[in-house]
Design an enzyme around this catalytic site. Structure first.
Site, PDB file in Angstrom:
ATOM      1  N   GLU A 261      49.257  55.898  23.338  1.00  0.00           N
ATOM      2  CA  GLU A 261      49.692  56.817  22.294  1.00  0.00           C
ATOM      3  C   GLU A 261      49.223  56.374  20.897  1.00  0.00           C
ATOM      4  O   GLU A 261      49.386  55.214  20.531  1.00  0.00           O
ATOM      5  CB  GLU A 261      51.218  56.952  22.329  1.00  0.00           C
ATOM      6  CG  GLU A 261      51.798  57.875  21.277  1.00  0.00           C
ATOM      7  CD  GLU A 261      51.238  59.283  21.339  1.00  0.00           C
ATOM      8  OE1 GLU A 261      51.070  59.811  22.446  1.00  0.00           O
ATOM      9  OE2 GLU A 261      50.944  59.863  20.265  1.00  0.00           O
ATOM     10  N   THR A 305      48.545  65.156  21.189  1.00  0.00           N
ATOM     11  CA  THR A 305      48.567  64.666  22.572  1.00  0.00           C
ATOM     12  C   THR A 305      48.132  65.758  23.546  1.00  0.00           C
ATOM     13  O   THR A 305      47.348  65.506  24.468  1.00  0.00           O
ATOM     14  CB  THR A 305      49.978  64.195  22.958  1.00  0.00           C
ATOM     15  OG1 THR A 305      50.332  63.091  22.148  1.00  0.00           O
ATOM     16  CG2 THR A 305      50.028  63.762  24.413  1.00  0.00           C
TER      17      THR A 305
HETATM   18  C1  GP9 Z   1      55.718  63.652  23.262  1.00  0.00           C
HETATM   19  C2  GP9 Z   1      54.423  62.996  22.991  1.00  0.00           C
HETATM   20  C3  GP9 Z   1      54.009  63.134  21.547  1.00  0.00           C
HETATM   21  O1  GP9 Z   1      55.994  64.005  24.559  1.00  0.00           O
HETATM   22  O2  GP9 Z   1      53.461  63.217  23.901  1.00  0.00           O
HETATM   23  O3  GP9 Z   1      52.978  63.987  21.311  1.00  0.00           O
HETATM   24  P1  GP9 Z   1      52.161  63.978  19.932  1.00  0.00           P
HETATM   25  O4  GP9 Z   1      53.161  64.124  18.824  1.00  0.00           O
HETATM   26  O5  GP9 Z   1      51.454  62.671  19.835  1.00  0.00           O
HETATM   27  O6  GP9 Z   1      51.243  65.106  20.039  1.00  0.00           O
HETATM   28 MN    MN Z   2      49.958  61.646  20.868  1.00  0.00          MN
END
Ligand code: GP9
Ligand code: MN
Length: 698
Positions: A261, A305
């Site tokens: 992440e 994401t």
């Molecule tokens: C939440 C996570 C965050 O489920 O995948 O997503 P993002 O804010 O990084 O797009």
């Molecule tokens: Mn993300």
């Protein structure tokens, strides 16, 4: 002096005077917000002028609505409209702080999917001065409440009200004309919402976005099979044939994707006070069994994401606005990695994520992608103090994921989506084992601490994979989904990079994220090919030996000798080994030197790249917006039947049990039906008494 004041007061006592007063205050307020709360990249006199001027037309038109009403009602209506517009501005300020973009109807439409979590991060990012957007409305209301002025009860002729509306629209016409002269194709090129707000203001942008969203649903109903022809031609023309050195090398192996992440490339080998931030990932990055890419960029738009996932699973771009997984994930037809791998190679497919299933519409989109399982938060035991920010802490999440991983019949395709290293980088003291950065930017400084935690979590997983023997027959794919530090933090970025200041070139290079493929026996090394997330699936298809120019996929195999090495960003900027375009500036990619005046040849080369990028993004958008894959018959591939998938806990657990009986290849089955979780060791303080952890059974 007194006489002048009297005059103003007398003016304010008329309805028109009060209206003008409100408009001027609102315009000043909006201009202040544009200047201080957004990063609109205003350059030059015309743009400066337009930024101030564009606040007027919409304010006149909207506040002017009140003029059509009589007496007190008219005054209050003006205040209510003011509050509504101010709230819209307020919401955009918060949204912008997190996403560097403005709110779109697609974001609102998908808000069911994101609202669960957005509230949490917004609360953390509100600044006291944000509330100043209500200052003018409050002032006007106080003036009315305390009778500072007299309410003009006289009838304001509709003719006059209409004249004011017309003036508003005429001013908008002037605004648009000047904007178009300064930036041609402003409305037709929809790459960047910042442009629209900069030139036309927030209200006009919102209306434009609304019209476009409606238009999009019409586009879908009008699309037909023949729209596929240019797409197919493009795909064929740009197909990069596989590299025999790697072709099929990963055949039959499990695929474990570790989604890092918000993880940026600069973290690799980065040190804070002499301490490595990511020792485990560094080791993996430099391993001779790892193909590590050091010119790999994220290519996400607003979908963050979700866009990264969309690209990795489909080799289709996210959209210029909103999240394609939200707007199209439920309804569109896809020919995604999970379905392909399942149908062609018999893989069991699963996604793991310690957040609610609705976020980014995963619970629906994954069915369209053909994921057999989606282990979301409800599948995991609740651990005391086991969550932070958007979901489960990575150490706990990865450890507990093994409970399901070991039950998947092999070969499997498993995607583990971590989340602790997410803005605003919250982590409790007991989990912090490295000092924060000292840039002085509070939202940036803890980034390395959550990244360090993520690295430790991955380290623990890798140990398990080694110990359990799973590592031997698996390919690990690791990638950072997007930036963690947005372009809004220039001063901090400069400090991180050890520079006095940063320019657009530095910012472009700051979009690099790691991409690593690790497998025993894989000829590794650091690969300098320029690429991005869109290229991951074709690269994987090469390694699995199922590469084809028949798939409607926009990426190119990064291992192919024919790779074009053009990396489009979602807003139409791009990077190539020779040139880089970012925020309208051009640079030599190798030296970082800015190209201020271009030679004729350069102009031509750059125009050619731009055309390629625009076509690539445009055609991908056509596929997505028109849902064109519903017309495409991929030979040997059966259309995914979304209805046959369920992520309902009870049903899925039953299905998993049966699957293991039918195909006796899961790690657990092979281990005499005994769990391998004892091979997992974690130092997660929350799991000190982990024997008490209970997984849901039914
Ligand atoms: C939440 C996570 C965050 O489920 O995948 O997503 P993002 O804010 O990084 O797009
Ligand atoms: Mn993300």
């Amino acid at each position: 002096m007194n006489a002048a004041l009297q005059k103003v007061r007398r003016g304010l006592n008329t309805k028109l005077g009060f209206f003008i007063f409100s408009v001027v205050l609102f315009a000043i307020k909006s201009y202040w917000a544009y200047k201080t709360k957004f990063n609109l990249g205003v350059k030059g006199g015309v743009q400066e002028f337009l930024l101030a001027f564009n606040t007027l037309p919409a304010t006149i038109v909207f506040l002017g609505i009140a003029l059509y009403f009589r007496g007190r009602l008219s005054y209050w209506l003006m205040s209510i409209i003011n509050i509504l517009l101010s709230t819209w501005l307020f919401a955009n300020i918060l949204y912008y702080r997190e996403f560097s973009d403005f709110i779109t109807f697609n974001v609102i439409k998908g808000s069911g999917a994101t609202s669960n979590n957005l509230g949490k991060s917004f609360l953390g990012i509100i600044q006291p001065t944000d509330f100043l957007v209500y200052l003018d409305a409050i002032l006007v209301i106080l003036i009315l409440l305390f009778h500072v002025i007299r309410v003009d009860m006289r009838y304001f002729k509709v003719r006059y009200a209409a004249t004011i509306t017309v003036i508003g629209f005429a001013l908008f016409g002037v605004n648009l004309g000047m904007a178009e002269t300064n930036r041609s194709q402003l409305l037709t090129r929809t790459f960047d919402n910042n442009y629209l707000v900069k030139y036309l203001g927030l209200e006009a942008y919102t209306i434009y976005d609304g019209v476009k969203t409606t238009h999009n649903s019409v586009v879908k109903s009008q699309a037909s099979a023949k729209d596929l022809s240019p797409v197919q031609r493009w795909i064929k023309k740009n197909y990069a044939s596989p590299n025999i050195q790697y072709y099929g090398k990963a055949k039959g192996k499990n695929i474990i994707i570790i989604h890092l992440e918000s993880f940026q490339q600069f973290l690799i080998d980065y040190k804070v006070n002499g301490q490595e931030v990511t020792p485990n990932l560094n080791k993996l990055y430099h391993s001779s069994n790892t193909l590590s890419f050091d010119n790999f960029f994220h290519q996400v738009g607003q979908g963050k994401t979700a866009d990264a996932e969309m690209m990795l699973e489909n080799s289709l771009f996210g959209l210029a606005e909103g999240s394609a997984m939200v707007t199209n994930g439920t309804t569109n037809t896809f020919q995604s990695a999970p379905a392909l791998l399942h149908q062609k190679l018999g893989y069991t497919t699963a996604s793991f994520h310690g957040d609610v299933p609705s976020f980014w519409n995963r619970d629906n989109a994954y069915k369209s992608f053909g994921y057999d399982y989606f282990f979301s938060k409800e599948y995991y035991p609740t651990t005391k103090d086991g969550e932070v920010g958007y979901g489960m802490k990575d150490k706990i999440f990865l450890k507990d994921s093994v409970h399901y991983l070991e039950q998947l019949p092999q070969p499997f395709y498993a995607k583990l989506i971590t989340v602790t290293n997410h803005y605003p980088y919250l982590l409790d003291k007991k989990n912090k084992t490295i000092s924060a950065l000292k840039t002085g930017d509070d939202t940036v400084d803890p980034y390395v601490q959550t990244a360090h935690y993520l690295d430790q979590s991955v380290g623990e997983l890798l140990n398990y994979l080694d110990k359990s023997g799973l590592r031997k027959n698996s390919v690990l794919i690791l990638y950072g989904d997007h930036y963690g530090i947005s372009d809004n933090h220039k001063a901090a970025i400069a400090k991180i990079l050890g520079k006095k200041s940063v320019n657009n070139y530095d910012l472009a290079m700051f979009q690099k994220v790691p991409f690593m493929i690790n497998m025993q026996g894989l000829k590794g090394g650091i690969n300098h090919t320029y690429g991005g997330e869109i290229d991951v699936l074709p690269t994987l298809e090469d390694l699995l030996g199922i590469s084809s120019n028949k798939y409607i996929q926009f990426g190119q195999d990064l291992l192919s000798k024919q790779n074009k090495q053009i990396v489009p960003f979602r807003n139409g900027d791009w990077v190539t080994p020779k040139y880089t375009k970012y925020n309208g500036d051009y640079y030599y990619t190798k030296s970082g030197k800015q190209i201020k005046s271009m030679t004729a040849t350069q102009k031509k080369q750059i125009a050619k790249i731009q055309k390629w990028v625009t076509t690539d993004l445009g055609l991908s958008d056509k596929v997505m917006n028109g849902d064109l894959l519903r017309f495409y018959k991929l030979s040997g591939f059966k259309k995914v039947n979304k209805k046959s998938y369920t992520y309902n806990l009870q049903k899925a657990l039953k299905k998993l049990k049966q699957a293991q009986k039918k195909k006796k290849t899961s790690v657990k089955t092979k281990n005499g039906n005994k769990t391998t979780m004892n091979d997992y060791s974690t130092d997660a303080p929350e799991l000190k008494n982990s024997s008490s952890q209970k997984f849901p059974t039914k």
